[in-house]
Structures are given as C-alpha cells and as structure tokens.
Design a protein around this motif. Sequence first.
Motif, mmCIF file in Angstrom:
data_model
loop_
_atom_site.group_PDB
_atom_site.id
_atom_site.type_symbol
_atom_site.label_atom_id
_atom_site.label_comp_id
_atom_site.label_asym_id
_atom_site.label_seq_id
_atom_site.Cartn_x
_atom_site.Cartn_y
_atom_site.Cartn_z
ATOM 1 N N TRP A 1 -3.568 -2.811 6.043
ATOM 2 C CA TRP A 1 -3.017 -1.697 5.271
ATOM 3 C C TRP A 1 -2.259 -0.686 6.119
ATOM 4 N N LYS A 2 -2.601 -0.533 7.378
ATOM 5 C CA LYS A 2 -1.875 0.411 8.232
ATOM 6 C C LYS A 2 -0.549 -0.165 8.721
ATOM 7 N N ARG A 3 -0.459 -1.474 8.800
ATOM 8 C CA ARG A 3 0.721 -2.127 9.366
ATOM 9 C C ARG A 3 1.723 -2.609 8.323
ATOM 10 N N LYS A 4 1.255 -2.875 7.119
ATOM 11 C CA LYS A 4 2.127 -3.525 6.139
ATOM 12 C C LYS A 4 2.078 -2.802 4.802
ATOM 13 N N ASN A 5 3.188 -2.846 4.114
ATOM 14 C CA ASN A 5 3.309 -2.206 2.806
ATOM 15 C C ASN A 5 2.959 -3.222 1.717
ATOM 16 N N VAL A 6 1.662 -3.408 1.497
ATOM 17 C CA VAL A 6 1.178 -4.397 0.543
ATOM 18 C C VAL A 6 0.933 -3.721 -0.803
ATOM 19 N N LYS A 7 1.344 -4.401 -1.863
ATOM 20 C CA LYS A 7 1.074 -3.953 -3.228
ATOM 21 C C LYS A 7 0.447 -5.126 -3.981
ATOM 22 N N VAL A 8 -0.546 -4.840 -4.802
ATOM 23 C CA VAL A 8 -1.223 -5.856 -5.594
ATOM 24 C C VAL A 8 -1.108 -5.462 -7.063
ATOM 25 N N PHE A 9 -0.626 -6.407 -7.879
ATOM 26 C CA PHE A 9 -0.497 -6.202 -9.316
ATOM 27 C C PHE A 9 -1.282 -7.275 -10.040
ATOM 28 N N GLY A 10 -1.663 -6.990 -11.259
ATOM 29 C CA GLY A 10 -2.306 -7.998 -12.075
ATOM 30 C C GLY A 10 -3.510 -7.460 -12.798
ATOM 31 N N GLY A 11 -4.153 -8.368 -13.479
ATOM 32 C CA GLY A 11 -5.312 -7.971 -14.252
ATOM 33 C C GLY A 11 -6.580 -8.043 -13.448
ATOM 34 N N GLY A 12 -7.531 -7.354 -13.915
ATOM 35 C CA GLY A 12 -8.906 -7.549 -13.512
ATOM 36 C C GLY A 12 -9.414 -7.036 -12.198
#
Length: 173
Positions: A12-23
């Motif tokens: 999380w400090k190194r990369k711009n991660v996004k998570v989408f979806g259900g549940g």
Amino acid sequence: DKYLTKYCNEQWKRKNVKVFGGGGWDLPQYLGQLAYGEDSKVFASATICPNISEEHSYVIQDLIERIFKVPCSDGFLICDNVDLTETGLKGIVPQFGNYEDFVTLTDYFLRPENNNERLGLISKQKACITYQHSYHERMYKLLKTLNFHAEAEAVLNRKKEQFGLSSIYTEAK
C-alpha cells in the motif's frame, strides 16, 4: 482474496492499488461496487487488471467475464495460472502461479521501461478477443457443429464484409 489482501497490506505504501466489487473487502483500498458500465472505464484507466480465479477454475475450465472484458476495454490483463488455451490468450496474457510471481509480474509491468511491452500486449489481447470471441465466431462454431457448413461460412463472410477483413477466421487462429 487469494492474493489481493496480502498484496494490499504489503504494497500500500509503494503502489496505488484500488479494489472494486461486491462483498466485504476489509481493506482501505476497497472502493465499493461499481455502477453498471463503470467497469470498462476502470479497466481502461488501470495500469494492470489482475484476474485471480476461484478455486474451481483450476479443476473445471471456467471462462469468466473479466478475461474478455479487460482486453475489450483496452485494459491490461494478467492472470493466475489457469488454462487459457480455449480463449486463445495463452502466451499473450502474462500469468503467475503464486503470490511471489504475482508481485514480480506487477512490479515488472509497473516499471516505465516496460510500458511499450505492456501496450503491445494490450493490443494483442484485444485483437484476440475481438477476432475469436465475437457473436459471429460463436455462431460460426455452432453452425459448423450442427453441420450447417454453408450457413456457417455465410456468417463469417458477413463478418468479413461488415468489418472490412479479408480472412477473419484464419487471422483469429
């Protein structure tokens, strides 16, 4: 969740991660469910769109929607080590077999010096899906299976005319 929770917590400090979806994703990177039709915009804007299959996909070939939607949205697909032979994507979708391979692959394609390779694979992935997985191709295969050979050829000829292609079925293989 096979790799994403660990990846998000470690990277999380190194990369711009996004998570989408259900549940129930218990991650700060989780942004909720996408509205209908928004997934194509997300796929196109992301640098990498991973496909991480459910366990049954390793036993029974499961052609999930993401494998088709990401390339058709001009997104870059990487995939876990499921059989992609039937899709025609084997060899043009980078694959990973474990968490360490997943991290190595994402690191590789996030490097600016590998951007041209990534863009070239996006083009190949989209061409594969466009040529091999259209309704024309599905009808062609169905009609051939039912021994309606002339009708099957007519479907491909219509596709060739419609899209200005010379030999779509041989180009698709």
